[in-house]
Design a protein around this motif. Structure first.
Motif, short mmCIF file in Angstrom:
data_model
loop_
_atom_site.label_atom_id
_atom_site.label_comp_id
_atom_site.label_asym_id
_atom_site.label_seq_id
_atom_site.Cartn_x
_atom_site.Cartn_y
_atom_site.Cartn_z
N TYR A 337 0.82 63.59 38.61
CA TYR A 337 -0.33 62.79 39.04
C TYR A 337 -1.29 63.65 39.88
CZ TYR A 337 2.57 58.99 37.45
OH TYR A 337 3.34 58.19 36.67
N SER A 338 -2.56 63.55 39.56
CA SER A 338 -3.58 64.28 40.30
C SER A 338 -4.41 63.35 41.18
CB SER A 338 -4.51 65.03 39.34
OG SER A 338 -5.16 64.13 38.45
N THR A 339 -4.19 62.06 41.06
CA THR A 339 -4.85 61.06 41.89
C THR A 339 -3.80 60.09 42.40
OG1 THR A 339 -5.32 59.67 39.96
CG2 THR A 339 -7.05 61.22 40.64
N PRO A 340 -4.08 59.33 43.45
CA PRO A 340 -3.09 58.40 43.99
C PRO A 340 -2.58 57.42 42.94
CG PRO A 340 -4.88 58.67 45.54
CD PRO A 340 -5.31 59.36 44.28
N CYS A 341 -1.27 57.18 42.95
CA CYS A 341 -0.65 56.25 42.00
C CYS A 341 -0.41 54.92 42.71
CB CYS A 341 0.64 56.82 41.45
SG CYS A 341 1.82 57.39 42.71
N ASP A 342 -1.45 54.38 43.31
CA ASP A 342 -1.30 53.20 44.16
C ASP A 342 -1.09 51.91 43.39
OD1 ASP A 342 -1.47 54.82 46.33
OD2 ASP A 342 -3.48 54.23 46.93
N SER A 343 -1.13 51.98 42.05
CA SER A 343 -0.78 50.79 41.27
C SER A 343 0.73 50.63 41.13
CB SER A 343 -1.42 50.87 39.88
OG SER A 343 -0.94 52.00 39.17
N ASN A 366 9.60 69.27 41.49
CA ASN A 366 10.02 70.66 41.34
C ASN A 366 9.50 71.36 40.09
OD1 ASN A 366 11.63 70.21 43.60
ND2 ASN A 366 13.46 69.76 42.40
N ASP A 367 8.37 70.96 39.57
CA ASP A 367 7.88 71.53 38.32
C ASP A 367 6.98 72.73 38.51
OD1 ASP A 367 8.88 69.25 36.48
OD2 ASP A 367 7.73 68.20 38.01
N GLY A 368 6.65 73.09 39.75
CA GLY A 368 5.78 74.22 40.02
C GLY A 368 4.32 73.96 39.70
N TYR A 369 3.92 72.68 39.62
CA TYR A 369 2.52 72.34 39.30
C TYR A 369 1.58 72.80 40.42
CZ TYR A 369 4.46 69.07 35.81
OH TYR A 369 5.13 68.50 34.77
N CYS A 370 0.35 73.13 40.02
CA CYS A 370 -0.68 73.50 40.99
C CYS A 370 -1.74 72.43 41.18
CB CYS A 370 -1.34 74.82 40.57
SG CYS A 370 -0.37 76.27 41.04
N SER A 371 -1.66 71.33 40.46
CA SER A 371 -2.66 70.27 40.62
C SER A 371 -2.05 68.88 40.60
CB SER A 371 -3.71 70.36 39.50
OG SER A 371 -4.39 71.59 39.55
N TYR A 372 -0.74 68.79 40.49
CA TYR A 372 -0.09 67.49 40.30
C TYR A 372 1.16 67.38 41.18
CZ TYR A 372 -2.79 67.98 35.98
OH TYR A 372 -3.80 68.20 35.07
N SER A 374 4.64 64.37 41.77
CA SER A 374 5.37 63.30 41.11
C SER A 374 5.07 61.93 41.72
CB SER A 374 6.88 63.57 41.21
OG SER A 374 7.22 64.77 40.56
N SER A 375 5.47 60.89 41.00
CA SER A 375 5.47 59.52 41.52
C SER A 375 6.91 59.20 41.92
CB SER A 375 5.00 58.56 40.44
OG SER A 375 5.15 57.22 40.84
N PRO A 376 7.14 58.53 43.04
CA PRO A 376 6.17 57.79 43.86
C PRO A 376 5.57 58.57 45.03
CG PRO A 376 8.40 57.18 44.50
CD PRO A 376 8.54 58.14 43.37
N ALA A 377 5.76 59.90 45.09
CA ALA A 377 5.16 60.67 46.19
C ALA A 377 3.64 60.56 46.19
CB ALA A 377 5.58 62.13 46.10
N CYS A 378 3.05 60.29 45.02
CA CYS A 378 1.60 60.21 44.91
C CYS A 378 1.03 58.92 45.50
CB CYS A 378 1.18 60.34 43.45
SG CYS A 378 2.10 59.28 42.31
N ILE A 379 1.86 58.03 46.00
CA ILE A 379 1.37 56.85 46.72
C ILE A 379 0.64 57.31 47.98
CG2 ILE A 379 2.12 54.83 48.05
CD1 ILE A 379 4.38 54.51 45.97
N SER A 380 -0.55 56.82 48.18
CA SER A 380 -1.43 57.36 49.23
C SER A 380 -0.90 57.14 50.64
CB SER A 380 -2.83 56.77 49.11
OG SER A 380 -2.80 55.36 49.29
N THR A 381 -0.06 56.15 50.85
CA THR A 381 0.44 55.84 52.19
C THR A 381 1.84 56.40 52.44
OG1 THR A 381 0.98 53.67 51.25
CG2 THR A 381 -0.96 53.82 52.65
N ALA A 382 2.39 57.12 51.47
CA ALA A 382 3.67 57.81 51.66
C ALA A 382 3.44 59.14 52.35
CB ALA A 382 4.36 58.01 50.32
#
Length: 503
Positions: A337-343, A366-372, A374-382
């Protein structure tokens, strides 16, 4: 999110890819029946979904419940009768909405497998007609696919930083000069906090993971509260839900990652009697919540359903009147995820805990991504936690996004308890290992200032952290946790930041 396991196989990769699209459906009325992923289907041909509900006066009832913050160690739990009444009113309103929605479905077209006392959702397995009815029901706000999330695919063990040659080196990490065999806690200044009397004593960390080996010597003398939530009825006794001693027991060692929760719990709160190794908040207690199920496959594996994660968050909230909970730690997730997954439905749980001063720390992946991440870490309030090395580099496997990751913590070559025996330990790599460092940090900082909000503590951590520049070549950085500086952070110097962070 551990990185020293053997390959789980293509089946898990397929499930992970399927899960990565699921939260996109959560904000609407769900996918068409023929678009449902196979991972969400039961063996009887029903589809697992999490249904969001319109609950009359939910915001007001939730606010009334949340005005009773997590109990502090010096507060008498017996005086919390008003909190129980507020919680009961919230639960009754949610149950009423659940019943109203279910009454609109065709008979024998669904099975309820999870309800929630404080969150406006119900988890149901439905056939095509019931799914269509849910999509047409005005009282339904969202329909989210409930498919299991595997423990992330492994990466080679090593201490290298992202962007360095030889990042996957098998050389051991640099050990501290102090007595702790685990370099992580001394690196973030936990030993300095201990010398000042801040050990997490009186506070509790919740670990939502694969369960725990409660008899391990690393947890001797601790109060351990246990629960299990398994959509596939893998809790003790073959049930979907279990509470009490032994309910969060981990699975057999034939399953990859079976003792993941034991390792994470040790990082947050472990304390070996001889003093040679300790977790961050070495005198804190534990809530062990088992949120993984056994997933049938050619080679069976363990995965976590979002509905069970939601149940775990709901359970932690329910304990706030009797237990001084500093943080909930979730070393799990999947997707990119590159944007919040708040849904995602888990956001409601993260927000509810935050409203009563309990932080939720979640691994970035742990994928070594440079722009993404995982979910649910992408939740904006986590609190999204990335992994760093003993040399303050970004761990080569860390998932990075400058707008979604919150901070760094040690995650390469972290030594902690394992499930092989009551005296077994091992060094593992992963953002899974970084995440409980932050949860343990929260326990220490709550002991220091018991009534601080999540935003206030986060402002102190960010202000006092050591910057680590990403290895992705952008020159951007995030702070690595450093507890002594957070203890000394002047509230007046960061007085605007907590207000922004608590929005």
């Amino acid at each position: 999110m551990i990185s020293n396991r053997t390959n789980i196989g293509f089946g898990l990769l397929l499930v992970l890819c399927l899960f990565s699209i699921a939260p996109a459906w959560a904000g609407g009325k769900g996918p068409a029946w023929d678009a449902l992923p196979a991972a969400a289907m039961t063996d009887t041909g029903l589809a697992r979904v999490i249904v969001g509900l319109t609950v009359a006066d939910y915001d007001a009832l939730a606010a009334r419940s949340a005005q009773y913050k997590v109990v502090t160690p010096d507060e008498a739990p017996k005086n919390r009768a008003a909190s129980k009444a507020a919680d009961a009113a919230l639960e009754a309103a949610i149950a009423s909405s659940v019943n109203a929605v279910l009454a609109s479905l065709p008979k024998s077209a669904y099975t309820v497998y999870r309800t929630y006392s404080a969150l406006p959702f119900v988890a149901v397995a439905v056939n095509a007609k019931a799914l269509e009815a849910l999509q047409a029901e005005p009282g339904v706000t969202s329909i989210e696919v409930d498919a299991p999330i595997p423990l992330p695919l492994p990466v080679p063990s090593g201490s290298g930083a992202k962007g360095e040659s030889g990042a996957a080196s098998t050389a051991p990490p640099q050990l501290p000069t102090s007595g702790n065999l685990n370099w992580g806690p001394p690196k973030i200044g936990a030993d300095t906090a201990w010398s000042r009397g801040y050990t997490g004593a009186g506070w509790t960390v919740a670990i939502l993971d694969t369960g725990i080996r409660r008899t391990h010597e690393f947890f001797a003398g601790k109060t351990i509260v246990e629960a299990c939530f398994s959509a596939n009825s893998n809790c003790p006794g073959g049930t979907k839900t279990a509470y009490g001693p032994g309910s969060a027991v981990h699975y057999a060692n034939t399953y990859t990652g079976y003792d993941h929760g034991t390792h994470c719990a040790g990082i947050a709160t472990g304390n070996k009697a001889d003093g040679t190794v300790a977790g961050v908040a070495k005198n804190a207690n534990l809530i062990a919540v088992q949120v993984f199920s056994i997933i049938p496959d050619t080679t069976p594996w363990i995965g976590s359903y979002p509905s069970d994660q939601l149940a775990g968050l709901n359970y932690v909230y329910s304990l706030r009147g009797s237990t001084s909970i500093a943080a909930a730690s979730m070393s799990l997730g999947g997707g990119a995820y590159s944007t919040p997954c708040d849904s995602a439905s888990q956001k409601a749980g993260v927000d509810l805990l935050r409203s009563v001063n309990i932080a939720t720390t979640i691994a970035t992946g742990n994928d070594g991504y440079c722009s993404y991440i995982s979910s649910p870490a992408c939740i904006s309030t986590a609190i999204a936690v990335g992994a760093s090395t003993s040399g303050d580099g970004e761990s080569y496997f860390n998932n990075w996004n400058p707008n979604l990751q919150t901070l760094f913590a040690p995650g390469s070559g972290i030594y902690s308890s394992t499930g092989a025996s009551d005296t077994s330990y091992a060094s593992w790599d992963g953002t899974s290992m970084a995440t409980p460092h932050v949860a343990g940090t929260w326990a220490i900082l709550r002991q220091n200032r018991p009534n601080d909000s999540v935003g206030t503590i986060l402002s102190r951590v960010l202000a006092g952290g050591t910057p680590i520049v990403t290895g992705c070549g952008t020159g951007l950085s995030k702070p690595r946790v450093y507890i002594p500086a957070a203890l000394e952070a002047n509230a007046s110097s960061t007085q605007l930041l907590p207000l922004l962070l608590d929005q």
